[in-house]
Design an enzyme around this catalytic site. Structure first.
Site, PDB file in Angstrom:
ATOM      1  N   GLN A   7       5.875 -13.073 -28.345  1.00 26.03           N
ATOM      2  CA  GLN A   7       6.134 -14.504 -28.177  1.00 26.03           C
ATOM      3  C   GLN A   7       7.376 -14.729 -27.316  1.00 26.03           C
ATOM      4  O   GLN A   7       8.470 -14.261 -27.653  1.00 26.03           O
ATOM      5  CB  GLN A   7       6.293 -15.241 -29.528  1.00 26.03           C
ATOM      6  CG  GLN A   7       6.239 -16.760 -29.412  1.00 26.03           C
ATOM      7  CD  GLN A   7       4.852 -17.257 -28.946  1.00 26.03           C
ATOM      8  OE1 GLN A   7       3.873 -16.514 -28.933  1.00 26.03           O
ATOM      9  NE2 GLN A   7       4.785 -18.515 -28.527  1.00 26.03           N
ATOM     10  N   LEU A   8       7.149 -15.400 -26.213  1.00 25.91           N
ATOM     11  CA  LEU A   8       8.245 -15.651 -25.268  1.00 25.91           C
ATOM     12  C   LEU A   8       9.442 -16.267 -25.983  1.00 25.91           C
ATOM     13  O   LEU A   8       9.321 -17.293 -26.661  1.00 25.91           O
ATOM     14  CB  LEU A   8       7.766 -16.606 -24.166  1.00 25.91           C
ATOM     15  CG  LEU A   8       8.831 -16.949 -23.102  1.00 25.91           C
ATOM     16  CD1 LEU A   8       9.176 -15.718 -22.271  1.00 25.91           C
ATOM     17  CD2 LEU A   8       8.368 -18.094 -22.207  1.00 25.91           C
ATOM     18  N   HIS A   9      10.571 -15.620 -25.877  1.00 21.36           N
ATOM     19  CA  HIS A   9      11.770 -16.158 -26.522  1.00 21.36           C
ATOM     20  C   HIS A   9      12.989 -15.979 -25.640  1.00 21.36           C
ATOM     21  O   HIS A   9      13.182 -14.928 -25.030  1.00 21.36           O
ATOM     22  CB  HIS A   9      11.982 -15.533 -27.906  1.00 21.36           C
ATOM     23  CG  HIS A   9      12.054 -14.034 -27.913  1.00 21.36           C
ATOM     24  ND1 HIS A   9      10.916 -13.226 -27.904  1.00 21.36           N
ATOM     25  CD2 HIS A   9      13.107 -13.190 -27.946  1.00 21.36           C
ATOM     26  CE1 HIS A   9      11.288 -11.959 -27.937  1.00 21.36           C
ATOM     27  NE2 HIS A   9      12.610 -11.906 -27.950  1.00 21.36           N
ATOM     28  N   LEU A  10      13.774 -17.040 -25.614  1.00 23.63           N
ATOM     29  CA  LEU A  10      15.014 -17.044 -24.835  1.00 23.63           C
ATOM     30  C   LEU A  10      16.170 -16.691 -25.767  1.00 23.63           C
ATOM     31  O   LEU A  10      16.322 -17.301 -26.824  1.00 23.63           O
ATOM     32  CB  LEU A  10      15.230 -18.451 -24.252  1.00 23.63           C
ATOM     33  CG  LEU A  10      16.573 -18.732 -23.584  1.00 23.63           C
ATOM     34  CD1 LEU A  10      16.689 -17.986 -22.259  1.00 23.63           C
ATOM     35  CD2 LEU A  10      16.755 -20.237 -23.346  1.00 23.63           C
TER      36      LEU A  10
END
Length: 737
Positions: free
Chosen positions: A637-640
């Site tokens: 899951q794309l996470h910053l």
DNA sequence: GTTCTAGAAC
DNA sequence: GTTCTAGAAC
């Protein structure tokens, strides 16, 4: 300081009536050398053997294994066989603590004399000898030698007669070593030496002699009571001689536990000023449990918070110590904290509990604490009862005046540091240089600002209280320059990289990467072309995905949420502030999946991240932040990542952790947005960067391992590299740079 | 991602 | 002997 003056046995007492009591007189000696590497143990043995007419065997652990280092068991067996041959034996190993010595004291039973010669020479000297010996000149090796020696010094337990020694000789300088060599060297086969302790060093020889005499009277030789000739002798803090005698004589020990702690942690160094680390010079903060007495804070919760905060700060205090103090021996909070700290493997040299009166730790407990914390009231006034009343009363009006100069009131969770005037009895008697007043949360309805049962607020404030207390202590330690200098020396810098290791890793890299991808080779190639390589995510790697898609199941971790994004704390923060901004769209596993259609999402994630940065900066202006993505994330899951640049966290444990945030593997959010705009995709950096040597993110100096790196970054104030200062990569309270 | 731990490094 | 890393398991 004239240590050998006390020595009654400079010349061996020659055996009389030879023949009659032959057996008595020819008792072989097991002589344990004690000292750090470079203290001269082997030289001592060689010298004695060179001049002695007695038969000696030297058992040296460093060479016992065909010239190489061997085991303790090998030493024991060689020593036993030498004793059988009628030889006296040198046990030439560090023998630094009681446990190390114990088995050797059983050798040969009562038919052997057990002696110790303690080579307690200045650490500097040992370090320089040890460096020379190994032929590793230069900063790095020197630094390591120093680390080894100091590590040992911090563990040293001086031998005591009660361990089973007949005679102990302490040598604090080379002259004393020479004398000891002569004593043992001139010992003929039929000679014996008087029993007892010789050459102990103390700031006041008269007291020392007095105690020696006293103990001889009170405890006949051989009695275990003769053990602590050095126990209650303060080194730097003036104490009335009378009180020393009284306490020793009457056996007024504060409590079993505190004495035990005292023996374990402090006694070692109380009489020694020659070592690099002396207990009296170790910066120590003694603090009471905040809010758990009159303020009625739940003990379970409080103990959790204490241990949590100690754990958080312990890596930052250098060689300093934190001590939780309670007056009562049956203290619940003490036992809870003790158990929890042990469970978390917190270094018990740096943090321990202590039963005693916080205003009399040195004079009654033998524990020197240069800083004590006071569980203050909001008015910062004496009275009330408990610790506050006791500290103000013991410190005299000097504390009241000094406190008034600093602050007139205190808010819950905050602290105020008050340097104690030298006129204060606490300064004079106990050696306390600072008092830190702390105000904790109040859960007692009868006291001001009661939180009733709001433990969410309560826990937050208690955490804040301990954090500001420990922060305050660190600032005192730093400003007095007593934190271990070992770890922040220049010798840490400029360490060459391990090229062999690097190439090895590069070679392994490809196969590793392929292993992670699912599907056939053909699929893989096709997917690679499409830039849609998807990983076979393990179950543990799905946690963020689950939060992003089912936030209702994870309400406790979600800090903020919209349709597009979600904010949460990183479960294992690698810095003081470390947030994750998650994209909530399904199918966007990582930055590799991002294309032009996601530009506005990326911008939203960045903006939300910046908003939290602003919040953190309003609480602490000194923080700096970076926002970015891992090239190859471990979690789906794309996470910053929004992470403060102190990297002060116990969760930052390995090279991968460090390099994932401090090499090109970390892609700054601003660059990602720009590149997606321009090129439609992001160029990923391969994970060979994760295996790179460790370099400071500020000054770029290289460090051999994580502990050394962390030690360095805790104090490095160099400006950040120019690239980071551009295009808003680094965010500070001054705005983006 | 973390935890655990064997063995390398010191 | 202890500290530290790195690889396996989860």
């Amino acid at each position: 300081m004239e240590s050998m003056e006390i020595d009654g046995g400079k010349t061996p007492s020659k055996g009389v009536n030879a023949g009659e009591e032959e057996k008595e007189k020819t008792k072989p000696i097991v002589l344990l050398l004690m000292g750090v590497p470079g203290s001269g143990k082997s030289t001592f043995c060689d010298e004695v053997m060179r001049i002695s007419s007695r038969l000696w065997a030297r058992v040296c652990q460093d060479t016992i294994n065909n010239g190489k280092a061997g085991t303790k068991i090998q030493c024991l067996s060689l020593a036993a066989s030498a004793l059988k041959d009628g030889k006296s034996v040198f046990i030439d190993r560090c023998n630094i603590d009681r446990e190390q010595r114990a088995d050797f004291l059983k050798l040969g039973g009562p038919q052997t004399e057990k002696h110790a010669v303690v080579l307690d020479l200045p650490a500097k000297l040992c370090i320089s000898r040890s460096v020379k010996r190994t032929g590793h000149e230069g900063n790095l090796q020197g630094g390591r030698a120093a680390a080894v020696v100091n590590q040992m010094l911090s563990k040293k337990e001086l031998p005591k007669l009660s361990e089973g020694f007949n005679r102990i000789t302490f040598c604090h300088d080379e002259r004393a070593v020479k004398e000891a060599v002569n004593v043992y060297g001139s010992l003929g086969p039929l000679d014996s030496l008087p029993s007892g302790c010789f050459g102990q060093k103390n700031s006041d020889t008269k007291i020392q002699q007095g105690i020696m005499k006293f103990l001889k009277k009170a405890d006949p030789p051989g009695n275990t009571g003769s053990e602590p000739t050095q126990k209650f002798i303060p080194n730097e803090i003036p104490v009335k001689k009378g009180s020393v005698f009284q306490r020793t004589k009457m056996g007024q020990r504060p409590s079993d536990e505190s004495v035990e702690k005292f023996e374990k942690r402090n006694e070692v160094d109380i009489t020694s000023t020659s070592g690099a680390i002396s207990a009296d010079s170790i910066p120590t903060l003694a603090f009471p449990s905040i809010s758990t007495a009159d303020f009625q804070f739940n003990l379970e919760k409080a103990s959790d918070i204490i241990v949590e905060k100690v754990e958080e700060f312990i890596s930052r205090i250098g060689n300093a110590r934190l001590v939780l103090v309670d007056l009562s021996h049956g203290s619940k909070i003490l036992s809870l904290v003790k158990a929890k700290a042990a469970q978390k493997n917190i270094d018990s040299n740096k943090f321990f509990t202590f039963v005693g009166d916080i205003t009399q730790l040195h004079s009654q407990g033998g524990l020197h604490c240069n800083v004590i914390a006071n569980a203050a009231n909001w008015r910062l006034k004496p009275g009330g009862g408990g610790v506050n009343a006791a500290i103000f009363s013991a410190a005299g009006s000097a504390l009241e005046v000094a406190t008034k100069e600093r602050a007139s009131s205190l808010r819950p969770g905050k602290c105020v540091i008050v340097p104690l005037p030298s006129s204060s009895p606490l300064f004079l008697r106990e050696g306390v240089t600072h008092v830190i007043h702390v105000l904790g949360p109040n859960m007692n309805p009868l006291r001001p600002d009661c939180l009733k049962d709001d433990y969410i607020q309560g826990c937050r404030i208690l955490r804040e209280a301990y954090a500001s207390l420990f922060e305050g202590f660190i600032s005192i330690v730093k400003s007095h320059g007593v934190v271990s200098k070992l770890n922040c020396g220049k010798s840490d810098e400029g360490i060459p990289t391990n090229d062999d290791q690097k190439t090895k890793r590069e070679a392994v890299y490809e196969s590793d990467k392929n292993k992670k991808c699912k599907g056939s080779q053909q699929d893989l190639e096709q997917k690679s072309k499409d830039k849609k390589v998807s990983k076979a995510w393990s179950s543990w790697a799905q946690a963020l995905y689950d939060v992003a898609l089912h936030p209702d199941k994870h309400k406790n971790v979600v800090l903020e949420m919209s349709d597009d994004v979600l904010v949460m704390n990183d479960a294992y923060p690698k810095a003081r502030q470390h947030l994750l901004v998650l994209a909530r769209v399904d199918g966007l596993d990582s930055i590799a999946d991002v294309s032009r259609e996601h530009i506005s999402l990326l911008k939203t994630m960045h903006a939300v991240g910046l908003k939290w940065v602003d919040k953190f900066l309003s609480e602490d202006k000194s923080l700096l932040f970076r926002l970015g993505y891992h090239s190859v994330p471990s979690m789906r899951q794309l996470h910053l990542h929004v992470i403060s640049q102190d990297f002060n966290s116990i969760h930052l444990k390995n090279k991968k952790h460090w390099n994932s945030f401090n090499t090109p593997f970390f892609l700054d959010s601003v660059d990602v947005i720009k590149e997606v705009k321009e090129a439609g995709t992001v160029t990923l950096k391969d994970d060979k960067f994760l295996a790179m040597e460790l370099r400071c993110h500020r000054c770029r100096s290289a460090h051999p391992n994580i502990p050394r790196l962390k030690s360095h970054i805790s104090s490095c104030q160099a400006p950040f590299p120019a690239a980071l200062l551009q295009n808003g990569r680094l965010v500070s309270s001054e705005g983006t740079s």
